[in-house]
Scaffold this motif. Structure first.
Motif, short mmCIF file in Angstrom:
data_model
loop_
_atom_site.label_atom_id
_atom_site.label_comp_id
_atom_site.label_asym_id
_atom_site.label_seq_id
_atom_site.Cartn_x
_atom_site.Cartn_y
_atom_site.Cartn_z
N ARG A 15 0.81 -1.21 0.00
CA ARG A 15 0.00 0.00 0.00
C ARG A 15 0.84 1.26 0.00
N ILE A 48 -1.16 -1.46 -10.24
CA ILE A 48 -1.67 -2.05 -8.99
C ILE A 48 -1.91 -3.55 -9.10
N LEU A 51 -0.35 -6.10 -6.39
CA LEU A 51 -0.67 -5.98 -4.96
C LEU A 51 -1.23 -7.28 -4.39
N TRP A 53 -4.25 -8.83 -4.64
CA TRP A 53 -5.61 -8.89 -4.12
C TRP A 53 -6.35 -10.10 -4.72
N ALA A 66 -12.39 -7.68 -5.76
CA ALA A 66 -11.23 -6.79 -5.84
C ALA A 66 -11.35 -5.88 -7.05
N TRP A 135 -9.22 3.36 -0.79
CA TRP A 135 -8.01 3.66 -0.04
C TRP A 135 -7.58 5.08 -0.35
N ASP A 141 -9.21 5.27 4.93
CA ASP A 141 -10.19 4.54 4.12
C ASP A 141 -11.54 5.23 4.20
N GLU A 162 -6.44 8.72 -4.33
CA GLU A 162 -7.28 7.61 -3.88
C GLU A 162 -7.30 6.47 -4.91
N ARG A 165 -10.22 0.03 -3.78
CA ARG A 165 -9.64 -1.25 -3.36
C ARG A 165 -10.55 -2.43 -3.68
N SER A 166 -11.85 -2.30 -3.38
CA SER A 166 -12.74 -3.43 -3.56
C SER A 166 -14.19 -2.98 -3.58
#
Length: 273
Positions: A15, A48, A51, A53, A66, A135, A141, A162, A165-166
């Motif tokens: 992150r 990204i 990462l 996820w 995700a 995020w 958050d 920003e 994220r999901s």
């Protein structure tokens, strides 16, 4: 398309690496839209996809998608059989004008963050009352309903620095009954109108109109509306709500949306009976 203004690519592995999202930086996930046209304002890409996820996470309480989940992963996901609303996912993914290659690369988060009227996956998530986890800088958050995230064509409620994220959908909404209708001026053309219906287990009903509108519009009812009530509600939407482009005039979009909504309502009533 080559992005000849990009000077640096940052591969985010944790992150903290997202701190590179400053100034002229942009997020890179699937990149299918990013590389489709010139991006003269972008000087840095922050990838990204490393990462780590998980594409989909299923719990008793919710489904977590995700932002890096591909359309193909969402389309072919095997989810609990009692989650009948999951049938909207393949319907939405296949409503998009995209090749198999694009489906294996384009991401759910990208479809949401583009905020385009023809974003069918965005519309499905809106129809199922999904919530975004975003995020922010400094580990901050925030959560926002997908229905409030899109402000207009290509405009979303995303602040500098920003990252989405999901996407989260409750198991209660996933057990809803759903119905889907789409129309376009050409067999492989952009959707002129996409209408999705949701009947909740508590009796509530929601009809979501997209592609025909500037952003997904959710019409909520305490109980199943009559056809006349639904038509009156759609016809009562402000003129500015309806989208206008070569794929359909606002008047045509409004008309076909009322027809599709009527079919969706009939499907929901039939399932209930």
């Amino acid at each position: 398309m080559d992005l000849d203004t990009v000077r640096e690519v940052v591969v985010a592995r944790e992150r903290a690496d997202l701190a590179a999202l400053t100034g002229d930086a942009a997020v890179l996930a699937g990149g299918t839209w990013l590389y489709s046209e010139p991006q003269e304002r972008i000087g840095r890409l922050v990838d990204i996809t490393m990462l780590g996820w998980p594409a989909l996470t299923v719990t008793d309480a919710e489904l977590e998608i995700a932002a890096t989940c591909t359309l193909d992963e969402l389309d072919t996901a095997v989810l609990p059989p009692e989650w009948s609303a999951a049938e909207l996912f393949p319907q939405a993914c296949r409503a998009l004008l995209a090749s198999h290659k694009i489906r294996r690369t384009a991401t759910v988060g990208g479809n949401v963050c583009l905020g385009l009227p023809a974003g069918a996956v965005l519309a499905a998530l809106t129809a199922l009352d999904a919530t975004l986890l975003i995020w922010g800088e400094g580990g901050r958050d925030r959560r926002i309903p997908v229905a409030h995230f899109v402000l207009g064509p290509g405009r979303v409620e995303l602040r500098p620095g920003e990252v989405v994220r999901s996407i989260h959908l409750t198991s209660a909404k996933m057990r809803s009954r759903t119905a889907f209708r789409k129309i376009a001026l050409a067999p492989l053309g952009r959707s002129g109108s996409v209408v999705m219906g949701r009947a909740d287990i508590d009796g509530r009903c929601a009809i979501t109109v997209s592609a025909a509108t500037m952003r997904p519009v959710v019409l909520e009812f305490a109980d199943m509306p009559t056809p006349g009530e639904l038509t009156a509600t759609i016809m009562g939407l402000a003129r500015e709500v309806w989208y206008d482009d070569p794929h359909g005039t606002p008047a045509w979009r409004r008309h076909v949306s009322t027809v599709l909504a009527g079919d969706v309502l009939a499907d929901l009533r039939e399932v209930r009976s």
